[in-house]
Design a protein around this motif. Structure first.
Motif, PDB file in Angstrom:
ATOM      1  N   ALA A 167      22.903  11.621  54.351  1.00  0.00           N
ATOM      2  CA  ALA A 167      24.149  12.456  54.275  1.00  0.00           C
ATOM      3  C   ALA A 167      24.030  13.504  55.387  1.00  0.00           C
ATOM      4  N   ARG A 168      22.949  13.784  55.640  1.00  0.00           N
ATOM      5  CA  ARG A 168      22.684  14.744  56.786  1.00  0.00           C
ATOM      6  C   ARG A 168      23.106  14.200  58.126  1.00  0.00           C
ATOM      7  N   ALA A 174      29.930  13.778  61.885  1.00  0.00           N
ATOM      8  CA  ALA A 174      30.962  13.915  61.813  1.00  0.00           C
ATOM      9  C   ALA A 174      31.564  15.270  62.752  1.00  0.00           C
ATOM     10  N   GLY A 175      30.552  15.982  62.939  1.00  0.00           N
ATOM     11  CA  GLY A 175      30.963  17.385  63.591  1.00  0.00           C
ATOM     12  C   GLY A 175      30.975  17.296  65.051  1.00  0.00           C
ATOM     13  N   PRO A 176      31.228  18.433  65.610  1.00  0.00           N
ATOM     14  CA  PRO A 176      31.266  18.556  67.100  1.00  0.00           C
ATOM     15  C   PRO A 176      30.455  18.089  68.015  1.00  0.00           C
ATOM     16  N   GLY A 177      30.740  17.791  69.156  1.00  0.00           N
ATOM     17  CA  GLY A 177      29.674  17.004  70.099  1.00  0.00           C
ATOM     18  C   GLY A 177      29.227  15.390  69.865  1.00  0.00           C
TER      19      GLY A 177
END
Length: 424
Positions: A167-168, A174-177
């Motif tokens: 999950a992490r 899914a985050g930026p970068g």
């Protein structure tokens, strides 16, 4: 329906399986347990059909070798675990992922020779189970389930750290970068290709998971879980005569795992020091010691009884306290019988259990850096004399008993199997 359980080749991994296998068998379902050859006799002694597959394993040597593989850092490093999460990182990398490596890593990363996976897939295709229930460290099982079209689920025995790690990784992706590499998927690819499988999360996490973990130990992971009461199982045995009678004095169980000559904070033998330190207490100590621990313990005090094995599910109801290193199975037996615990965790242990015992008031925890026989003695006296620890242990016991039993969840498993089973 036909249900195939797969058992990781470690003795402590069989007891969580047996009560659920019995429940399914008692409900009229056909049950088989498969594992490496060393597990077949243990399975059959539990009154369950065993199938020996794969090769004989030197599990300890394999885990040590896998834990030394630097490629595992490519899985844990992207998770961004800080100094406060170091125990979790050690547990995931050196224990959970070393078992992953056992089935997916070799010196030649493209190699696909996997006797256990090959034989398990062949057996599943022949026997045609409707449901495969697998130990979360037994990674060939979901491949076999997919190869024969069976539904499949993990049977957890502790907090779902792998579910948390996946999950992490998804959150970071899914985050930026730039998204981090999915090293687990990459390492699985050659084996999956052999069986015509594409990677997805079910091959690591199951289609659903059976979760016997106490609510306070559950990690914040959004996965389909089926809650289940953990029913301790200690195997078939003949009760020794001394265990058939109630103790004349408060009984304390001491079991510190398999490490020979475990040192305290000053480098002294912890087991020997602790046995000497409790010699003047008005208690009866039952110490389960390996041959090596017994040899290094020296002269055994008069109030200490040593044994290489005692059935904990029968010993624990007569105990006033348990001293141990924080293993999940030992913890569960103590919780089931409302016994206060004194935990001296090692670096390699899952510290979430120790934290729960301390936070719930069900016992005390000794810091690894401060551990000594004198400290353990003082804390043991507190546990025996202060009612608050018995009250905290009773509260944990009530939490465990509130979950549905293995018998209770059988109808749920029947419905989930019908939903997830496919034609291979």
């Amino acid at each position: 329906m036909r249900v195939l359980f797969t058992v990781f080749p470690g003795p402590s991994h069989l007891p969580p399986v047996v009560p659920l296998a019995w429940a399914l068998q008692a409900a009229g379902h056909e049950v088989v347990l498969a594992g490496h050859p060393r597990m077949a006799e243990r399975i059959s002694r539990a009154g369950l059909p065993a199938v020996a597959l794969g090769e004989q394993e030197d599990l300890a040597a394999s885990v040590r070798a896998c834990a030394a593989d630097s490629r595992l850092d490519g899985i844990t490093d992207p998770l961004g675990l800080g100094p406060d999460d170091e125990p979790r990182r050690i547990w995931i990398r050196n224990y959970l992922l070393s078992s992953f490596s056992h089935y997916y890593l070799t010196e030649q990363t493209g190699a696909v020779e996997r006797p256990m996976t090959d034989e398990l897939v062949a057996f599943a295709r022949d026997w045609r189970p409707d449901l495969v229930i697998w130990d979360p460290l037994f990674y060939p099982a979901p491949i076999a389930a997919r190869a024969c079209g069976a539904a499949h689920a993990r049977l957890l025995w502790g907090p779902d750290h792998i579910g948390w790690a996946r999950a992490r990784l998804a959150e970071l992706s899914a985050g930026p970068g730039e998204a981090p590499r999915d090293v687990m998927a990459e390492l699985m690819a050659p084996v999956l290709a052999k069986f015509g499988c594409d990677f997805d999360e079910e091959l690591l996490l199951g289609q659903f998971s059976l979760d016997p973990v106490l609510p306070a130990l559950r990690l914040p992971v959004d996965l389909p879980y089926v809650q289940m009461q953990q029913v301790p199982y200690s195997g078939g045995h003949i009760l020794p005569e001394w265990l058939r009678k109630p103790p004349a004095r408060p009984r304390v169980c001491l079991t510190l795992g398999m490490s020979e000559g475990r040192p305290d904070a000053e480098g002294k033998n912890l087991v020997k020091g602790l046995l000497d330190a409790v010699a003047d207490l008005d208690v009866e100590v039952i110490a389960t010691l390996t041959e090596g621990q017994r040899e290094t313990a020296g002269v055994i005090p008069d109030n200490v009884r040593t044994a290489d094995y005692v059935p904990f599910s029968h010993l624990m109801p007569s105990c006033s306290a348990l001293v141990h290193h924080g293993g999940g199975g030992t913890f569960a037996v103590a919780v089931a019988h409302g016994v206060p615990q004194l935990i001296a965790p090692r670096e390699v242990d899952d510290h979430t259990i120790a934290a729960l015992v301390a936070d719930s008031g069900a016992g005390l925890v000794v810091d690894q850096e401060l551990i000594s026989a004198i400290t353990l003695r003082a804390q043991l006296v507190s546990i025996l004399e202060e009612p608050r620890f018995r009250e905290g242990a009773a509260a944990l016991r009530d939490q465990m008993r509130a979950a549905p039993s293995p018998n209770d969840i059988v109808p749920r498993l029947e419905k989930l199997t019908a939903q997830h089973r496919t034609e291979a």
